[in-house]
Motif scaffolding. Sequence first.
Motif, PDB file in Angstrom:
ATOM      1  N   LYS A 151       0.832  -1.203   0.000  1.00 39.06           N
ATOM      2  CA  LYS A 151       0.000   0.000   0.000  1.00 39.06           C
ATOM      3  C   LYS A 151       0.869   1.256   0.000  1.00 39.06           C
ATOM      4  O   LYS A 151       0.610   2.217  -0.744  1.00 39.06           O
ATOM      5  CB  LYS A 151      -0.925  -0.016   1.213  1.00 39.06           C
ATOM      6  N   LEU A 152       1.911   1.254   0.817  1.00 43.85           N
ATOM      7  CA  LEU A 152       2.820   2.393   0.877  1.00 43.85           C
ATOM      8  C   LEU A 152       3.493   2.618  -0.473  1.00 43.85           C
ATOM      9  O   LEU A 152       3.554   3.749  -0.982  1.00 43.85           O
ATOM     10  CB  LEU A 152       3.872   2.142   1.961  1.00 43.85           C
ATOM     11  N   LEU A 153       3.996   1.549  -1.080  1.00 37.55           N
ATOM     12  CA  LEU A 153       4.677   1.652  -2.375  1.00 37.55           C
ATOM     13  C   LEU A 153       3.718   2.097  -3.474  1.00 37.55           C
ATOM     14  O   LEU A 153       4.087   2.891  -4.351  1.00 37.55           O
ATOM     15  CB  LEU A 153       5.310   0.306  -2.743  1.00 37.55           C
ATOM     16  N   THR A 154       2.498   1.585  -3.441  1.00 35.98           N
ATOM     17  CA  THR A 154       1.499   1.978  -4.442  1.00 35.98           C
ATOM     18  C   THR A 154       1.216   3.476  -4.369  1.00 35.98           C
ATOM     19  O   THR A 154       1.166   4.177  -5.396  1.00 35.98           O
ATOM     20  CB  THR A 154       0.185   1.195  -4.238  1.00 35.98           C
ATOM     21  N   ASP A 155       1.054   3.978  -3.155  1.00 33.14           N
ATOM     22  CA  ASP A 155       0.809   5.408  -2.987  1.00 33.14           C
ATOM     23  C   ASP A 155       1.979   6.239  -3.492  1.00 33.14           C
ATOM     24  O   ASP A 155       1.785   7.288  -4.121  1.00 33.14           O
ATOM     25  CB  ASP A 155       0.552   5.730  -1.511  1.00 33.14           C
ATOM     26  N   PHE A 156       3.201   5.777  -3.227  1.00 33.97           N
ATOM     27  CA  PHE A 156       4.383   6.513  -3.681  1.00 33.97           C
ATOM     28  C   PHE A 156       4.481   6.506  -5.203  1.00 33.97           C
ATOM     29  O   PHE A 156       4.703   7.548  -5.829  1.00 33.97           O
ATOM     30  CB  PHE A 156       5.648   5.909  -3.056  1.00 33.97           C
ATOM     31  N   VAL A 157       4.314   5.339  -5.804  1.00 32.31           N
ATOM     32  CA  VAL A 157       4.422   5.205  -7.261  1.00 32.31           C
ATOM     33  C   VAL A 157       3.355   6.039  -7.959  1.00 32.31           C
ATOM     34  O   VAL A 157       3.604   6.647  -9.014  1.00 32.31           O
ATOM     35  CB  VAL A 157       4.299   3.719  -7.660  1.00 32.31           C
ATOM     36  N   ASP A 178      10.125   3.868 -10.919  1.00 30.65           N
ATOM     37  CA  ASP A 178      10.569   2.839 -11.869  1.00 30.65           C
ATOM     38  C   ASP A 178      11.404   1.764 -11.182  1.00 30.65           C
ATOM     39  O   ASP A 178      11.287   0.574 -11.493  1.00 30.65           O
ATOM     40  CB  ASP A 178      11.373   3.471 -13.009  1.00 30.65           C
ATOM     41  N   GLU A 179      12.253   2.162 -10.252  1.00 32.27           N
ATOM     42  CA  GLU A 179      13.086   1.196  -9.537  1.00 32.27           C
ATOM     43  C   GLU A 179      12.244   0.309  -8.628  1.00 32.27           C
ATOM     44  O   GLU A 179      12.526  -0.881  -8.459  1.00 32.27           O
ATOM     45  CB  GLU A 179      14.160   1.938  -8.728  1.00 32.27           C
ATOM     46  N   ILE A 180      11.202   0.871  -8.046  1.00 30.76           N
ATOM     47  CA  ILE A 180      10.295   0.075  -7.210  1.00 30.76           C
ATOM     48  C   ILE A 180       9.587  -0.975  -8.054  1.00 30.76           C
ATOM     49  O   ILE A 180       9.535  -2.151  -7.690  1.00 30.76           O
ATOM     50  CB  ILE A 180       9.277   0.993  -6.507  1.00 30.76           C
ATOM     51  N   ILE A 181       9.052  -0.566  -9.194  1.00 30.07           N
ATOM     52  CA  ILE A 181       8.381  -1.500 -10.096  1.00 30.07           C
ATOM     53  C   ILE A 181       9.332  -2.601 -10.527  1.00 30.07           C
ATOM     54  O   ILE A 181       8.972  -3.793 -10.575  1.00 30.07           O
ATOM     55  CB  ILE A 181       7.830  -0.766 -11.330  1.00 30.07           C
ATOM     56  N   ASP A 182      10.567  -2.242 -10.810  1.00 33.30           N
ATOM     57  CA  ASP A 182      11.568  -3.227 -11.233  1.00 33.30           C
ATOM     58  C   ASP A 182      11.837  -4.232 -10.118  1.00 33.30           C
ATOM     59  O   ASP A 182      11.930  -5.442 -10.362  1.00 33.30           O
ATOM     60  CB  ASP A 182      12.866  -2.505 -11.628  1.00 33.30           C
ATOM     61  N   ASN A 183      11.960  -3.751  -8.887  1.00 35.79           N
ATOM     62  CA  ASN A 183      12.215  -4.652  -7.754  1.00 35.79           C
ATOM     63  C   ASN A 183      11.051  -5.613  -7.523  1.00 35.79           C
ATOM     64  O   ASN A 183      11.253  -6.781  -7.205  1.00 35.79           O
ATOM     65  CB  ASN A 183      12.459  -3.837  -6.479  1.00 35.79           C
ATOM     66  N   VAL A 184       9.841  -5.125  -7.696  1.00 35.23           N
ATOM     67  CA  VAL A 184       8.663  -5.944  -7.420  1.00 35.23           C
ATOM     68  C   VAL A 184       8.432  -6.984  -8.512  1.00 35.23           C
ATOM     69  O   VAL A 184       8.121  -8.145  -8.225  1.00 35.23           O
ATOM     70  CB  VAL A 184       7.412  -5.055  -7.256  1.00 35.23           C
TER      71      VAL A 184
END
Length: 286
Positions: A151-157, A178-184
């Motif tokens: 939830k936290l990452l979604t809000d940030f992205v 973009d880096e978060i999406i890549d990690n996930v």
Amino acid sequence: MIIIADGGSTKTNWCLLDDNQKKIYFNTEGYNPYFVDSEYILNSLKKGLPNDLPLDKVKEVNYYGAGVHNEEKAKIVADAIEALFPNAQVEIGHDLLAAARALLGNQAGFAAILGTGTNTCIYDGVEITFNINSAAYILGDEGSGCYIGKKLLTDFVRGLMPEDVSRVFFETYQLTPDEIIDNVYTKPLANRFCASFSKFVYDNNVDIEYTRKIVDDAFEAFFANLVSKYPDYQEYTFNCIGSVAYNFRNVLEHKATQYGMTVGKIIRSPIDDLVKFHIERAVEKS
């Protein structure tokens, strides 16, 4: 010598009981067989276990682990442990059974895990008798560290995080959307990656209302979609184990009360109570 291990998806807590019942504790990373194979576990244990551990003198290993849902997954962990401890009788159990035994001992009741992932059950004092599938971190795991982190990452992205929180978040982790999406989506152990951000929610002092709502919503989903689906759930005491349960226990206790449950034990780790359970069981056997 006997070893008891409680393995989550992120960390495994170990306790060696020597012949005089002296306790020696140590930790390794977690080993969820949905994400790692026997070779990975064996190599990690060789690096992570204490160098002076007398592997050939260990007669019994009781390992409870996340992701050990069936014989196939249990065998992945068992193969690695049996290769490392050649003279030991190895028993592999689900981490949910460890939670139930640590929280309830030989008493019947309700037990739950809120850590990297989520799990719940009814326990009869010996075995788990009813379990609603948590559906794991992509489909479910409501209330878990991974659920909160997602939830936290979604809000940030999406740019939905309050500006002051977003600024501190980026200063803390130096991650772009973009880096978060890549990690996930392209790197291994996405569940562990997402769960690691639940610590930011716990540590954040910038916008308490925002982070409190993330946790409250996560626990609301946990009770609405899992806990309250157990027949006569309000007749049970609410008992829970795990870092998320422990760190956010005030919110969790309030939510349990809202759902009409009396709060029992909420503890961070099962290892101490699990060791006590096995000591008592060994006495009964002797």
